[in-house]
Design a protein around this motif. Sequence first.
Motif, short mmCIF file in Angstrom:
data_model
loop_
_atom_site.label_atom_id
_atom_site.label_comp_id
_atom_site.label_asym_id
_atom_site.label_seq_id
_atom_site.Cartn_x
_atom_site.Cartn_y
_atom_site.Cartn_z
N UNK A 88 0.98 -1.11 -0.05
CA UNK A 88 0.21 0.22 0.07
C UNK A 88 1.05 1.21 0.08
N UNK A 89 1.68 1.35 -1.06
CA UNK A 89 2.62 2.58 -1.26
C UNK A 89 2.13 3.99 -1.15
N UNK A 90 2.87 4.79 -0.61
CA UNK A 90 2.56 6.10 -0.67
C UNK A 90 2.74 6.64 -2.03
N UNK A 91 2.56 7.72 -2.43
CA UNK A 91 2.87 8.09 -3.95
C UNK A 91 4.42 8.54 -4.04
N UNK A 92 5.37 8.57 -3.02
CA UNK A 92 6.47 8.88 -3.32
C UNK A 92 7.40 7.45 -3.23
N UNK A 93 6.58 6.22 -2.87
CA UNK A 93 7.25 4.98 -2.50
C UNK A 93 6.94 4.16 -3.78
N UNK A 94 8.06 3.17 -4.21
CA UNK A 94 8.02 2.45 -5.29
C UNK A 94 8.29 1.03 -4.92
N UNK A 95 7.32 0.28 -4.68
CA UNK A 95 7.24 -1.17 -4.37
C UNK A 95 6.10 -1.79 -4.84
N UNK A 96 6.08 -3.06 -4.71
CA UNK A 96 4.77 -3.84 -5.18
C UNK A 96 4.62 -5.32 -4.54
N UNK A 97 3.89 -6.06 -4.96
CA UNK A 97 3.64 -7.38 -4.34
C UNK A 97 4.86 -8.25 -4.22
N UNK A 98 4.96 -8.72 -2.91
CA UNK A 98 6.08 -9.77 -2.83
C UNK A 98 7.61 -9.18 -3.09
N UNK A 115 16.20 1.26 -0.41
CA UNK A 115 15.66 1.86 -1.70
C UNK A 115 14.82 3.12 -1.23
N UNK A 116 14.91 3.57 -0.19
CA UNK A 116 14.02 4.73 0.38
C UNK A 116 12.54 4.77 0.21
#
Length: 224
Positions: A88-98, A115-116
Amino acid sequence: MKLLQVRKGQLVYFNNELHKVYSVKPLARQSVLMFRIKDMEQVASKAEDITYYKPKHLDSFLFLGARYTLRGDIPAEPGGYILIVKPDPDYMDHYSLNEFEKVESVEGRDVVTTRQNTVKAKEFFVMVPGEEPGSNDITYLDKSKVSQAHLEEDAQLEDKLREENAIKPSIGDVYLNLDNGSTAMVVAIEQDMVTLGTGNKLTFHALYKSDSWNYLYSINSTDS
């Protein structure tokens, strides 16, 4: 599984071993592209040849040759790994499932990764090194079908991967990006600096220690 059910990031079993889907190509004959969790070996498959699996608390598996147990009841620690299972990333975050992420710092029960990305506690399991009491080994769908020789190879896998990854990179070496499943070739080397086809530039040491890049193979290797 049916192809319409397959999603990027899902954990699945293929040939009895745990894999992660990094891409789905609907028009390809082998439409599901995956890497094997225990050693990042890439494979392609048809959707009907894989079995979906949803990771759970106290599941245990091999990741890059080392065994980890998923825990949802303890805080993460700097330097450790997490597995993001409810992204459930915020707009500044970059990650996805698993996605596998390494923890840089801890803020309460939330974490900031290398990865900040700021990841909330409800989104991930902590990957605890080793096999915890009461854990469920999910490395194989059916462990009874795995030979003793294969299990012995698994026990030596971490040392084998460490030795392979320590080899000085050469032009033509291909690396897997653990963040997005893409691959890139070493296109230039100047002193101790490596340039990948993506434009990324890293030192030998940074490439070897990187949480994002993992050596796959060299296009210059020949069969003996």
